[in-house]
Motif scaffolding. Sequence first.
Motif, mmCIF file in Angstrom:
data_model
loop_
_atom_site.group_PDB
_atom_site.id
_atom_site.type_symbol
_atom_site.label_atom_id
_atom_site.label_comp_id
_atom_site.label_asym_id
_atom_site.label_seq_id
_atom_site.Cartn_x
_atom_site.Cartn_y
_atom_site.Cartn_z
ATOM 1 N N MET A 244 9.034 -2.862 -21.556
ATOM 2 C CA MET A 244 8.961 -3.494 -20.249
ATOM 3 C C MET A 244 8.388 -2.463 -19.276
ATOM 4 N N ARG A 245 7.293 -2.800 -18.637
ATOM 5 C CA ARG A 245 6.624 -1.882 -17.719
ATOM 6 C C ARG A 245 6.649 -2.451 -16.305
ATOM 7 N N LEU A 246 7.172 -1.670 -15.368
ATOM 8 C CA LEU A 246 7.203 -2.080 -13.969
ATOM 9 C C LEU A 246 5.789 -2.059 -13.414
ATOM 10 N N LEU A 247 5.347 -3.215 -12.874
ATOM 11 C CA LEU A 247 4.027 -3.304 -12.275
ATOM 12 C C LEU A 247 4.088 -3.210 -10.751
ATOM 13 N N PHE A 248 5.042 -3.924 -10.148
ATOM 14 C CA PHE A 248 5.135 -3.980 -8.698
ATOM 15 C C PHE A 248 6.591 -3.989 -8.272
ATOM 16 N N GLU A 249 6.829 -3.383 -7.121
ATOM 17 C CA GLU A 249 8.140 -3.454 -6.488
ATOM 18 C C GLU A 249 7.919 -3.572 -4.987
ATOM 19 N N VAL A 250 8.557 -4.575 -4.391
ATOM 20 C CA VAL A 250 8.553 -4.732 -2.939
ATOM 21 C C VAL A 250 9.999 -4.885 -2.506
ATOM 22 N N GLN A 251 10.282 -4.434 -1.288
ATOM 23 C CA GLN A 251 11.656 -4.521 -0.813
ATOM 24 C C GLN A 251 11.690 -4.669 0.695
ATOM 25 N N GLY A 252 12.801 -5.231 1.164
ATOM 26 C CA GLY A 252 12.997 -5.401 2.593
ATOM 27 C C GLY A 252 14.461 -5.608 2.903
ATOM 28 N N VAL A 253 14.800 -5.383 4.158
ATOM 29 C CA VAL A 253 16.185 -5.486 4.598
ATOM 30 C C VAL A 253 16.450 -6.862 5.184
ATOM 31 N N VAL A 254 17.519 -7.475 4.716
ATOM 32 C CA VAL A 254 18.027 -8.715 5.305
ATOM 33 C C VAL A 254 19.114 -8.283 6.266
ATOM 34 N N HIS B 146 15.172 -18.421 -20.326
ATOM 35 C CA HIS B 146 14.160 -17.679 -19.571
ATOM 36 C C HIS B 146 14.676 -17.300 -18.184
ATOM 37 N N ARG B 147 15.981 -17.153 -18.058
ATOM 38 C CA ARG B 147 16.564 -16.909 -16.741
ATOM 39 C C ARG B 147 17.869 -16.137 -16.888
ATOM 40 N N LEU B 148 18.048 -15.158 -16.008
ATOM 41 C CA LEU B 148 19.291 -14.404 -15.935
ATOM 42 C C LEU B 148 19.843 -14.563 -14.528
ATOM 43 N N VAL B 149 21.082 -14.985 -14.434
ATOM 44 C CA VAL B 149 21.771 -15.083 -13.148
ATOM 45 C C VAL B 149 23.049 -14.267 -13.284
ATOM 46 N N ASP B 150 23.076 -13.110 -12.637
ATOM 47 C CA ASP B 150 24.228 -12.218 -12.709
ATOM 48 C C ASP B 150 24.755 -12.009 -11.295
ATOM 49 N N HIS C 130 13.753 -14.089 -13.936
ATOM 50 C CA HIS C 130 13.177 -15.149 -14.757
ATOM 51 C C HIS C 130 11.916 -14.588 -15.414
ATOM 52 N N TRP C 131 11.594 -15.140 -16.591
ATOM 53 C CA TRP C 131 10.468 -14.629 -17.346
ATOM 54 C C TRP C 131 9.831 -15.744 -18.139
ATOM 55 N N GLY C 132 8.604 -15.504 -18.506
ATOM 56 C CA GLY C 132 7.851 -16.468 -19.296
ATOM 57 C C GLY C 132 7.830 -16.072 -20.760
ATOM 58 N N ASP C 133 6.961 -16.717 -21.497
ATOM 59 C CA ASP C 133 6.862 -16.449 -22.934
ATOM 60 C C ASP C 133 5.914 -15.308 -23.256
ATOM 61 N N TRP C 134 5.109 -14.884 -22.267
ATOM 62 C CA TRP C 134 4.076 -13.925 -22.595
ATOM 63 C C TRP C 134 4.304 -12.573 -21.920
ATOM 64 N N TRP C 135 3.962 -12.463 -20.637
ATOM 65 C CA TRP C 135 3.966 -11.128 -20.043
ATOM 66 C C TRP C 135 4.878 -10.981 -18.836
ATOM 67 N N TYR C 136 5.244 -12.036 -18.147
ATOM 68 C CA TYR C 136 5.857 -11.945 -16.816
ATOM 69 C C TYR C 136 7.380 -11.898 -16.843
ATOM 70 N N ARG C 137 7.935 -10.996 -16.055
ATOM 71 C CA ARG C 137 9.363 -11.015 -15.719
ATOM 72 C C ARG C 137 9.459 -10.658 -14.247
ATOM 73 N N GLY C 138 10.064 -11.542 -13.473
ATOM 74 C CA GLY C 138 10.324 -11.300 -12.060
ATOM 75 C C GLY C 138 11.815 -11.128 -11.865
ATOM 76 N N GLU C 139 12.191 -10.148 -11.052
ATOM 77 C CA GLU C 139 13.601 -9.821 -10.893
ATOM 78 C C GLU C 139 13.907 -9.555 -9.422
ATOM 79 N N ASP C 140 14.918 -10.230 -8.915
ATOM 80 C CA ASP C 140 15.417 -9.999 -7.561
ATOM 81 C C ASP C 140 16.784 -9.355 -7.658
ATOM 82 N N ARG D 285 11.022 -7.097 -8.182
ATOM 83 C CA ARG D 285 10.226 -6.326 -9.146
ATOM 84 C C ARG D 285 9.506 -7.285 -10.086
ATOM 85 N N VAL D 286 8.293 -6.908 -10.450
ATOM 86 C CA VAL D 286 7.506 -7.652 -11.433
ATOM 87 C C VAL D 286 7.225 -6.717 -12.593
ATOM 88 N N TYR D 287 7.591 -7.174 -13.779
ATOM 89 C CA TYR D 287 7.422 -6.385 -14.990
ATOM 90 C C TYR D 287 6.419 -7.053 -15.925
#
Length: 109
Positions: free
Chosen positions: A1-11, A32-36, A44-54, A68-70
């Motif tokens: 799993m390789r981190l491609l992008f990370e963005v962040q902000g304050v709520v 295709h989903r993790l809720v912790d 959430h992630w697809g079958d090929w390359w994408y994993r998005g994580e909040d 983060r996008v992996y």
Amino acid sequence: MRLLFEVQGVVHAPLEEVRARMFADAGVSGSHRLVDRAAGVIAHWGDWWYRGEDSLHPHPEGALLVHRVYNIARQGNWAPYLANKLFLGYRARLQASLRERIALLEAQS
């Protein structure tokens, strides 16, 4: 799993309130989903390359929301770059989307 992008902000709201808002309609984990809720992570992630994580983290001004996008491709991990036009403009779109999400989370207070 390789981190491609990370963005962040304050709520600008208490962490527990933001967590409750973020997970209000998150559903449950699946194939295709993790809720912790305890860790403050939705992925959430697809079958090929994408994993998005909040994820949510404590911040002196409220809650830090990190997206983060992996690249999770097991083979051909170079192909997502071609399929996504070298990700030109992708970070800007992620940042704009995060700003919109933060505004929505803050408006719910």
